[in-house]
Design a protein around this motif. Structure first.
Motif, PDB file in Angstrom:
ATOM      1  N   ALA A 272      54.781  25.433  14.470  1.00 41.18           N
ATOM      2  CA  ALA A 272      53.996  26.619  14.875  1.00 41.18           C
ATOM      3  C   ALA A 272      54.125  27.721  13.834  1.00 41.18           C
ATOM      4  CB  ALA A 272      54.485  27.118  16.231  1.00 41.18           C
ATOM      5  N   ASN A 273      53.050  28.452  13.646  1.00 41.60           N
ATOM      6  CA  ASN A 273      53.012  29.664  12.819  1.00 41.60           C
ATOM      7  C   ASN A 273      53.414  29.425  11.369  1.00 41.60           C
ATOM      8  OD1 ASN A 273      52.336  31.245  15.146  1.00 41.60           O
ATOM      9  ND2 ASN A 273      54.501  31.217  15.727  1.00 41.60           N
ATOM     10  N   LEU A 274      53.055  28.260  10.847  1.00 39.09           N
ATOM     11  CA  LEU A 274      53.333  28.001   9.436  1.00 39.09           C
ATOM     12  C   LEU A 274      52.304  28.719   8.570  1.00 39.09           C
ATOM     13  CD1 LEU A 274      54.172  24.169   9.541  1.00 39.09           C
ATOM     14  CD2 LEU A 274      55.774  26.086   9.411  1.00 39.09           C
ATOM     15  N   PRO A 275      52.700  29.254   7.422  1.00 37.79           N
ATOM     16  CA  PRO A 275      51.761  29.954   6.542  1.00 37.79           C
ATOM     17  C   PRO A 275      50.781  28.981   5.903  1.00 37.79           C
ATOM     18  CG  PRO A 275      53.890  29.761   5.473  1.00 37.79           C
ATOM     19  CD  PRO A 275      54.083  29.278   6.877  1.00 37.79           C
TER      20      PRO A 275
ATOM     21  N   PHE B 284      50.279  16.616   0.944  1.00 42.84           N
ATOM     22  CA  PHE B 284      51.694  16.656   1.325  1.00 42.84           C
ATOM     23  C   PHE B 284      51.950  17.799   2.295  1.00 42.84           C
ATOM     24  CE2 PHE B 284      56.127  17.876   0.724  1.00 42.84           C
ATOM     25  CZ  PHE B 284      56.801  16.657   0.731  1.00 42.84           C
ATOM     26  N   ALA B 285      51.446  18.992   1.943  1.00 45.02           N
ATOM     27  CA  ALA B 285      51.650  20.158   2.801  1.00 45.02           C
ATOM     28  C   ALA B 285      50.938  19.995   4.132  1.00 45.02           C
ATOM     29  CB  ALA B 285      51.170  21.412   2.072  1.00 45.02           C
ATOM     30  N   GLU B 286      49.737  19.451   4.091  1.00 39.25           N
ATOM     31  CA  GLU B 286      48.957  19.292   5.317  1.00 39.25           C
ATOM     32  C   GLU B 286      49.646  18.323   6.271  1.00 39.25           C
ATOM     33  OE1 GLU B 286      44.232  19.082   6.413  1.00 39.25           O
ATOM     34  OE2 GLU B 286      44.947  18.062   4.601  1.00 39.25           O
ATOM     35  N   THR B 287      50.218  17.230   5.716  1.00 38.64           N
ATOM     36  CA  THR B 287      50.936  16.267   6.552  1.00 38.64           C
ATOM     37  C   THR B 287      52.131  16.909   7.237  1.00 38.64           C
ATOM     38  OG1 THR B 287      50.262  14.458   5.090  1.00 38.64           O
ATOM     39  CG2 THR B 287      52.120  14.035   6.557  1.00 38.64           C
ATOM     40  N   LEU B 288      52.749  17.882   6.559  1.00 42.63           N
ATOM     41  CA  LEU B 288      53.881  18.600   7.143  1.00 42.63           C
ATOM     42  C   LEU B 288      53.438  19.636   8.173  1.00 42.63           C
ATOM     43  CD1 LEU B 288      56.218  19.136   4.036  1.00 42.63           C
ATOM     44  CD2 LEU B 288      56.596  17.601   5.969  1.00 42.63           C
ATOM     45  N   GLY B 289      52.131  19.793   8.351  1.00 43.33           N
ATOM     46  CA  GLY B 289      51.635  20.706   9.366  1.00 43.33           C
ATOM     47  C   GLY B 289      51.198  22.059   8.860  1.00 43.33           C
ATOM     48  N   TYR B 290      51.181  22.255   7.530  1.00 40.34           N
ATOM     49  CA  TYR B 290      50.763  23.540   6.975  1.00 40.34           C
ATOM     50  C   TYR B 290      49.237  23.592   6.909  1.00 40.34           C
ATOM     51  CZ  TYR B 290      55.550  24.624   5.620  1.00 40.34           C
ATOM     52  OH  TYR B 290      56.891  24.909   5.653  1.00 40.34           O
ATOM     53  N   PRO B 291      48.632  24.678   7.382  1.00 39.84           N
ATOM     54  CA  PRO B 291      47.175  24.831   7.225  1.00 39.84           C
ATOM     55  C   PRO B 291      46.828  24.983   5.749  1.00 39.84           C
ATOM     56  CG  PRO B 291      48.159  26.839   8.117  1.00 39.84           C
ATOM     57  CD  PRO B 291      49.244  25.808   8.094  1.00 39.84           C
TER      58      PRO B 291
END
Length: 922
Positions: free
Chosen positions: A705-708, A720-727
């Motif tokens: 939740a609330n990732l930058p 890579f970032a998107e898979t970790l849940g980052y928008p």
């Protein structure tokens, strides 16, 4: 001839008299006008600060009074060892000389020059490498061992005594004891006037009772001891032979020698001691001491260190290219330690140096051959002094010397060349090899090399057509290990000052082996913001050493074809800080835990990862190595970590591995990242045979939740970032920009306030910094020439002013001299379990590069992760932040994108922490 058993004659009280000459002598070094006092035995380097590195010639002298009752006796002067060339005079008359720094010699003093009061003078020459000054024996061509590492050793370094004896006397007694039959043969070296004299021998058992006796008139006597008790480390049963020489029914001389019945042999790739399988658990011992350097301070000191060796689980010590004080072997015999001894090496191979090495070896066998503790010899260590890789004559000499030594002493094993990359064996009883890799930095390399070695790698023997390789020589990893650091406060002298060696080592390891000022460097790098205090850092360094040894031992034990190892090393030696004890014989913090992994039976727990998320299944490959022991039927292995489990173990013989198979372990739930300890034990009929632990970094499930938002020009990094849940957003709109390297547009964006996270893992070519371009402003500079040479560009000059250097090929690689890599557990990094030093949970992401360009003051804050080498030298950075214009940068060399996103909890946690750090910066 040999007569039947008869009682020994009563010993004459005046058969042989002795007077010690140990104590204060007068001493004068070449060029000095005045005499000063020196303790004998010692080396002048340990006695005088101004002669610490001195080669040359020194004079010793002292007086003695000749006892009246010694009149009409033969008077002899005995030296334990003098390094290197000794010339001896009595009352101004030369009586003889001796070359060789490690072995005993004696000289007879003519009665005609003796007086009631006498003066001995000994001239001792320790040659330097200047062959023009010392053409007979330049340093490079004499056996000198580690004097080329830790400094020269000159003088009378073992005991001196005076003896009064009959002209008919026993010069030496060689003992050969046969375990299978109980037969003992004594070969006697008698003085010329003892020809035809009667010799008697009485053999006493470990309990002191007479076991056998014989008499004869020759130089050989034999007895048979009934119901022999074998000598071993677990039962160091020693026998004593009293030998007397008599003329006209009067005893004129006596001597005693201790010995033991034991065998050592190799069969089918295994070691056998007294016919039973042996797993060698050894440490390298360089036989150096806190104050005397090469002279042990006392018998009690030697006994204490031997007991500590056994408490650590060691059954063997490898005496490294040195001949110790003979009391060392006496203690090993009595307390029960196996010994592997080596000829001190030369530097330059020549006919003279080859002759000296053989003469030294012959002298070692003569002096020490009766010790049952000694089971192996080494001719050459790591090709030092020879050049077997390129010289066929040297390889031939090595094979011939192996044959010569096996003929001289068939009762022991011989390693021709205790090898390391790129050298090898030619003809040997042991296939032993050295290699060093640190963990977690080089874990995969350690695994791979060990696997190759266990599978009979061809690189261990000469590939030049002259190897005499049977293929069944036992495999021993005869050097491995990594540095810890001793506590300097435990090394100080009585007056609170540092020992002299704290200011040595600067020429080793590109300066990282220099101890002096370690606390100052610790403070200057603000490591007190990483560790609680300096003591906590030392403790962490020692646990890091333990973790390395534990892992490496477990990997070796998983390969049953490897039947032994030698840890480097038993004690620290001056600046070399990789001992299980420090040089004062103070134990490391892991002393009481070490025997659990350094024993015959060892539990091996190999997880598929050393980190896991809460609630996951962790697969652990469980097995038990037996070494020289066995696992009986009905034994079990049990584990506990809040959830207990147990499995049966198969009945397993010696030097084998009992496999349990893959055990799925359910990780407990947790809201807080923490280290999880899994305790393991092997039980048989309620008796604990072995214990071990497995430490896992346990991570709570990630909060997405609330990732930058993230932007990146690199599609792989975006994914890579998107898979970790980052928008994911467009550049210029995202809160954080993600890259492997920077260019001019990125720097410009930071000038205007952009925030960047750079994973500088070397996957994108740069100019040895974080830039993949060259700023236009450098064009004129780069076109400048001086004497037609391009001027260099500093790797930390281009914005953001951070250099990037591959660890491979540098001391930052992390092998023998430890890289102490740390992450400050504060801010966004506070939730990382363990630490501050990296552990095995980081092995998938451990950096292959380091960053430079940071000043010491930056280590107090902007540097979040880094490393130092050895005695806190060569600091480098692995995580840091830096302001660029109105923007901010966080850069790391951790290989966070080298594993699929989200599969490694450590990679994900580090990624999250660094994103949070750069996003919070203003």
């Amino acid at each position: 001839m040999t007569a039947p058993v008869t009682p020994a004659l009563p010993l004459s009280q005046d058969a042989r008299k002795r007077m010690t000459l140990d104590g204060l002598w007068q001493f004068k070094f070449e060029g000095e006008a005045d005499w000063r006092s020196i303790s004998v035995p010692s080396v002048w380097q340990s006695e005088f600060a101004d002669l610490r590195d001195a080669f040359g010639t020194a004079s010793y002298r002292r007086q003695f009074f000749l006892p009246q009752e010694w009149a009409e006796r033969e008077i002899s002067l005995h030296f334990g060892a003098v390094n290197y060339f000794a010339e001896v005079s009595v009352n101004g008359q030369p009586i003889g000389n001796h070359e060789g720094g490690y072995l005993p010699f004696s000289l007879t003093i003519p009665n005609s020059i003796l007086k009631p009061e006498n003066e001995i003078e000994v001239s001792v020459t320790l040659p330097s490498a200047d062959a023009t000054r010392y053409p007979q024996f330049p340093f490079a061509e004499i056996p000198h061992g580690k004097q080329s590492w830790y400094g020269p050793l000159g003088g009378i370094w073992q005991s001196v005594r005076l003896e009064a004896r009959d002209t008919s006397h026993i010069k030496h007694a060689e003992v050969r004891a046969d375990l299978s039959s109980g037969a003992v043969r004594f070969d006697l070296d008698l003085s010329a006037s003892a020809a035809g004299a009667e010799v008697r021998v009485a053999v006493y058992g470990p309990d002191g009772a007479l076991q056998a006796a014989a008499k004869g008139s020759g130089r050989t006597l034999s007895v048979v001891v009934p119901e022999v008790k074998a000598w071993s480390p677990d039962a160091p049963q020693l026998y004593r032979a009293d030998i007397s020489l008599s003329v006209a029914d009067a005893i004129v001389d006596t001597t005693s020698v201790t010995f033991g019945f034991r065998t050592i042999e190799t069969r089918g790739g295994q070691l056998f001691l007294n016919g039973a399988p042996l797993y060698m658990r050894a440490a390298l011992d360089q036989d150096y001491y806190p104050e005397g350097i090469c002279t042990p301070p006392s018998l009690e000191f030697l006994e204490d260190q031997a007991r500590k060796a056994k408490a650590l689980g060691l059954n063997t010590l490898r005496i490294h290219i040195k001949v110790p004080d003979p009391r060392y072997y006496d203690v090993a015999d009595r307390i029960g330690l196996l010994i592997w001894t080596e000829i001190p090496n030369v530097q330059t191979f020549s006919d003279a140096s080859a002759r000296r090495m053989r003469e030294t070896m012959q002298g070692i066998v003569r002096r020490d051959g009766h010790h049952p503790s000694i089971i192996a010899w080494t001719i050459i260590n790591e090709d030092w002094g020879t050049r077997i890789v390129e010289n066929a004559d040297h390889r031939q000499w090595l094979a011939e010397t192996y044959d010569w030594l096996k003929t001289l002493d068939p009762s022991r094993l011989v390693s021709d060349n205790s090898a390391c990359f790129p050298n090898f064996h030619v003809k040997s009883d042991l296939n032993d090899y050295h290699y060093y890799r640190s963990i977690p930095e080089r874990r995969e390399e350690w695994d791979d090399i060990t696997r190759q070695f266990a599978e009979g790698a061809a690189w261990t023997y000469s590939g030049l057509g002259d190897a005499q390789w049977r293929g069944e020589e036992p495999l021993i990893v005869s050097e491995f290990g990594v540095w810890g650091l001793p506590d300097p406060s435990k090394l100080l002298l009585q007056d609170g000052s540092e020992p002299f060696w704290m200011e040595t080592g600067a020429t080793w390891g590109d300066g990282v082996a220099y101890p002096h000022g370690v606390q100052k460097r610790f403070r200057a790098l603000h490591l007190d913001t990483v560790f609680k205090d300096f003591g906590s850092f030392i403790e962490a360094a020692q646990w890091y050493q333990f973790a390395n040894l534990k892992y490496e031992i477990e990997v070796m034990r998983a390969h049953p074809k490897i039947v032994g190892y030698v840890i480097t090393e038993f004690t620290d030696v001056h600046w070399e800080a990789n001992g299980l004890l420090d040089i004062n014989r103070n134990p490391r913090v892991f002393h009481d835990d070490f025997a659990s992994i350094n024993s015959d039976i060892v539990v091996i727990a190999r997880p598929n990862a050393w980190s896991a998320y809460a609630g996951e299944l962790l697969e652990v490959d469980l097995s038990v190595a037996t070494g020289g022991a066995s696992i009986p039927d009905g034994a079990t292995i049990r584990w506990t970590y809040g959830q207990d489990g147990e499995r049966a173990l198969p009945e397993t013989g010696a030097n084998a591995v009992a496999s349990v198979g893959i055990v799925p372990m359910q990780m407990p739930e947790t809201d807080v990242n923490r280290m999880l300890r899994i305790e393991l034990e092997v039980l048989s009929n309620g008796r604990r045979l072995a214990t071990n632990v497995l430490d896992i970094a346990l991570y709570a499930k990630r909060n997405r939740a609330n990732l930058p938002s993230i932007a990146s020009k690199d599609p792989a990094l975006r994914a890579f970032a998107e898979t970790l849940g980052y928008p994911v957003s467009e550049p210029g709109k995202a809160e954080v920009n993600l890259a492997h390297a920077l260019d001019e547009s990125d720097i410009e964006a930071m000038h205007h306030g952009a925030r960047y996270f750079v994973i500088a893992d070397g996957s994108v070519p740069t100019h040895r910094n974080l830039r993949k371009d060259i700023p236009a402003g450098e064009k004129l500079y780069r076109e400048m020439t001086i004497d037609e040479r391009d001027m260099p560009v500093g790797i930390d000059q281009q914005l953001p002013g951070i250099g990037l250097i591959a660890r491979e090929g540098t001391l930052w690689r992390g092998d023998w001299i430890a890289n102490f890599s740390w992450i400050r557990r504060k801010g966004a990094f506070a939730s990382l379990p363990g630490g501050p030093l990296l552990d095995l949970s980081f092995e998938k992401v451990v950096p292959h590069h380091v960053m430079t360009g940071f000043r010491t003051f930056e280590y107090a804050g902007p540097v979040h992760g880094g490393l130092v080498i050895g005695w806190v030298h060569k600091p480098a950075v692995t995580i840091a932040e830096r302001r660029v214009g109105r923007g901010n940068l966080v850069a790391t060399t951790f290989r966070l994108a080298s594993v699929p996103a989200g599969t490694d909890p450590v990679a994900a946690a580090l990624f999250d922490a660094m994103i949070a750090t750069v996003n919070q910066s203003k």
